[in-house]
Design an enzyme around this catalytic site. Structure first.
Site: not given
Ligand code: GLN
Ligand code: ZN
Length: 759
Positions: A19, A111, A484, A515, A561, A643, A694
């Site tokens: 990496k 994936k 967050e 990554r 995860w 997502c 993204h």
């Molecule tokens: N609540 C998370 C964020 O907004 C959701 C992330 C995700 O869906 N991967 O980062």
């Molecule tokens: Zn998401």
């Protein structure tokens, strides 16, 4: 005598050397020669690990700078024109396909089966002529030979390569031509002195149609006709069904590798179908998880094989490449001794292999002696109070069917919530995270290092939350989030506060390219000692009169995860997590949260590979979500977020989640998925993402408006929300601010517009 083999090894480096070197090379601070040198020493170290452990067969060619699927596509000349075509060579062209450049898009990533590893999707183009470019494999083979290690070249096979590529609706039309290139490859390996080759065809476990199986049969009959060296056909991640085994049984392979960890039930049928004289490579050590193997259980399988075909035809192996596990558990000095003794990362798995090989040959008394230590550890793990929390088990045991239901049907709930929340039509909101700036990351780092005190860090986070709230108020969003900033990761954050989880220091595994992720280790019964998010929520809500969402990660995503315990069904572990998160739902509600979002980003990822297993998974996964949300009162609005946009076959399950509001990724697929919700008569509210987070590109107000208008042709306005596709943590502030301003403006315009009549 049985032999031992490994299908593949981790390559990122025990200290993530690859990496570091890759990123330095991309930044221009080290040369390609320096990068090659790092890679060479990582390969040498891997060979030493395998040989040093006394394992008989080491893989070679499994090393890749970025991804093995890309290397395989290059090996046979299936390189897109824009990345230089079949003539492309050298690292710059290689990294162009991985990462793109101005005006040149890279390969898409997706994936690898049901793992968390992502491969680059090769592109099939018209007129592409496959041709052999074996330099990488041959030079790595020579390295191994020079080091005196018996190495078996490993390649991804032509069927898996074509079926996982894109750009051709009938990829198998290319199979015959491609097989000729693989024939040349086998000849080149034989010329270079390799006694055998491993061809990976994991696609065979997915349950292929008769047509595909016929194509596979024809292709491999040709590939193996007059083969110049021994061939191992390797499969993993699930079982080979009867029709696939019937084809394999008629092929002149020398060895078949099967995954007896994921699919132990296939052993009988595999033994029955195995071509006479072929070896069976028994994947009895979990290549996807971090636990010490239950050696007695593994030996039961191996003994059975020996009785059926003799030890000479047995190869003992991990279930799949060790790419998916970290390097060395012994190194994890931060974990307590007991827990560490339950673990086996890559190096420990190699030692287990040779131990199993010795145990196979041993007399019963010798075997007892060989296994004494492993048996003690296994029984300690089985009986430890950490894996048997009576309170947790009692709570799960007492669950009733009604514990999975909210008290009131969704229509009535939505009415009560509308009354309470008084939101405008098309309410605007975001998915949770706001930009994770350099400031946030360095404060977290300093706090971890102890140079920033708890109070200092808390003060800092409060400042971040206040800032995010102010920004959202200025923008005029309707339902706010706290942003967050306290979360490094949506799973780790909760895992760190729950009992039953541990965190390794070096347990990195490759996710894609350079990554890596360091999944939590879910070792024991899960419970929540104390509230995890309530104080942050309270603080955020105190700053605004608008509704502040409580933000939680759902049980299935936490399960998916993490490295999950292997001593009980995943369903049971997930139920424990659901109850722990449920406690948080109850506490948030008690603190006054009117809206609670439970993210299930990974719900679909958990889907088993074989269609016949999928319903059972979906049933318990959805149950776990329902259990988490069940105690919420009718006037508390439960949101969820996912997502991805593939909902067509999932819609009835999604409905069974019984979430009041669901936000989804939709902008890239042009709101298409809303038709699925419409046709299903979906009762809940939906926030289809109206901009793609993204990409750093800021959508114009017109673009957002037209997506909203499009959404309104499919669903009633009062069923829709306006929000981005996903969280904003990877974005910068300027683009985030502007994009959200456009989102709010576009929504305001739509509110003025005549209500569309859904088509
Ligand atoms: N609540 C998370 C964020 O907004 C959701 C992330 C995700 O869906 N991967 O980062
Ligand atoms: Zn998401």
């Amino acid at each position: 005598m049985a032999r031992t083999a490994v299908l593949g090894l981790p390559r990122i480096g025990a200290d993530r050397e690859l990496k570091t070197a890759l990123e330095a090379h991309w930044a221009g601070t080290i040369t390609s020669d320096e990068l090659q040198e790092v890679a060479r020493s990582l390969r040498a170290a891997n060979l030493q690990r395998v040989a040093g452990a006394g394992v008989d067969v080491a893989p070679v060619g499994d090393f890749a700078f970025y991804d093995l699927m890309l290397d395989t596509a290059e090996l046979v000349g299936l390189v897109a024109e824009r990345h230089g075509g079949a003539e492309a060579s050298g690292l710059p062209a290689h990294f162009l396909a991985c990462r793109g450049a101005a005006g040149i898009t890279p390969l898409e990533m997706t994936k690898w089966f049901d793992t968390n590893y992502h491969f680059l999707v090769p592109e099939l183009e018209d007129g592409q002529q496959p041709r052999l470019r074996a330099d990488k494999w041959l030079s790595h083979l020579r390295e191994a030979q020079a080091a005196g290690v018996t190495a078996r070249p490993a390649v991804i096979g032509p069927l898996t390569l074509l079926l996982l590529s894109k750009g051709d609706d009938a990829p198998l039309n290319r199979l015959a031509e491609l097989v000729e290139v693989y024939r040349d490859l086998l000849a080149a390996f034989a010329d270079a002195g390799a006694p055998e080759v491993q061809i990976d065809e994991p696609i065979l476990v997915t349950g292929l149609s008769d047509d595909v199986l016929r194509a596979f049969s024809r292709a491999y009959a040709r590939l193996l006709d007059g083969k110049p060296l021994e061939v191992t056909l390797a499969t993993y991640f699930d079982r080979l069904d009867e029709s696939t085994l019937a084809v394999i049984g008629s092929l002149p392979i020398d060895e078949l590798h099967v995954d007896l960890v994921r699919a132990p039930g296939q052993l009988g049928p595999v033994l029955a179908a195995l071509p006479s004289n072929a070896r069976l490579s028994a994947g009895v050590i979990d290549g996807r998880n971090v636990w010490a193997t239950d050696l007695d259980a593994a030996l039961d399988k191996l003994d059975k094989i020996v009785r059926a075909i003799g030890a000479d035809r047995l190869t003992i192996a991990p279930s799949c490449s060790l790419l998916h596990v970290p390097y060395s558990a012994a190194r994890e000095q931060g974990l307590d001794d007991e827990l560490r003794s339950w673990l086996a990362f890559g190096e420990e798995k190699l030692a287990e292999l040779t131990l199993l090989a010795r145990a196979i040959e041993a007399t019963p008394a010798q075997r007892d002696e060989l296994l004494v230590e492993a048996r003690t550890r296994a029984s300690e793990r089985r009986t430890s109070p950490r894996t048997n929390d009576i309170a947790v088990r009692g709570r799960v045991g007492r669950l009733q069917l009604t514990d999975y239901d909210r008290t009131t049907p969704i229509e009535a709930r939505l009415r009560e919530q509308a009354e309470r929340l008084q939101l405008p039509p098309l309410p605007t909101t975001t998915i949770g995270s706001f930009p994770q700036t350099g400031d946030i990351r360095s404060a977290r780092r300093e706090h971890r290092a102890g140079t920033l005190s708890d109070e200092g860090y808390e003060q800092f986070l409060r400042g971040e939350i206040a800032h995010v709230v102010r920004e959202q108020e200025d923008l005029g969003l309707d339902v706010l989030v706290h942003g967050e900033p306290e979360r490094n990761d949506m799973v780790e954050y909760f895992g760190e506060q729950l009992d039953g989880f541990a965190f390794s220091q070096w347990g990195w595994v490759q996710s894609y390219g350079s990554r890596c992720v360091k999944p939590p280790i879910l070792f024991g019964d899960v419970s929540r000692p104390a509230a995890m998010t309530v104080a942050w929520w309270q603080y955020a809500q105190s700053l605004t009169a608008k509704p502040m969402k409580g933000m939680l990660t759902g049980p299935v995503t936490i399960l998916q995860w993490s490295f999950v315990r292997d001593d009980q069904p995943r369903r049971e572990t997930c139920t424990q997590i659901a109850l722990a998160i449920q406690d948080e739902v109850v506490d948030l509600e008690r603190a006054g949260a009117a809206i609670i979002q439970i993210d299930e980003a990974a719900l679909r990822e958990g889907l088993p590979l074989r269609a016949e297993d999928q319903d059972a998974y979906v049933a318990w996964a959805i149950d776990c979500f329902r259990l988490t949300a069940a105690p919420a009162r009718p006037e508390t609005q439960v949101h969820t977020h996912m997502c991805y946009s593939e909902f067509a076959e999932m819609i009835e399950h999604i409905a069974r989640l019984d979430a009041d509001v669901i936000s989804l990724e939709a902008s890239r697929s042009g709101m298409e998925l809303l038709e699925v919700f419409r046709d299903f008569d979906y009762p809940g509210q939906i926030g289809p993402g109206v901009y793609d987070i993204h990409s750093p590109r800021v959508p114009t107000t017109d673009e957002v408006e037209s997506l909203l208008a499009l959404a309104e042709t499919r669903l009633d306005r009062d069923q829709l929300w306006s929000n981005p596709d996903c969280g904003l943590k990877t974005r910068g502030w300027p683009e985030t601010r502007e994009a959200l301003r456009h989102l709010v403006e576009a929504t305001a315009r739509r509110r003025q517009a005549k209500v569309a009549i859904p088509a």
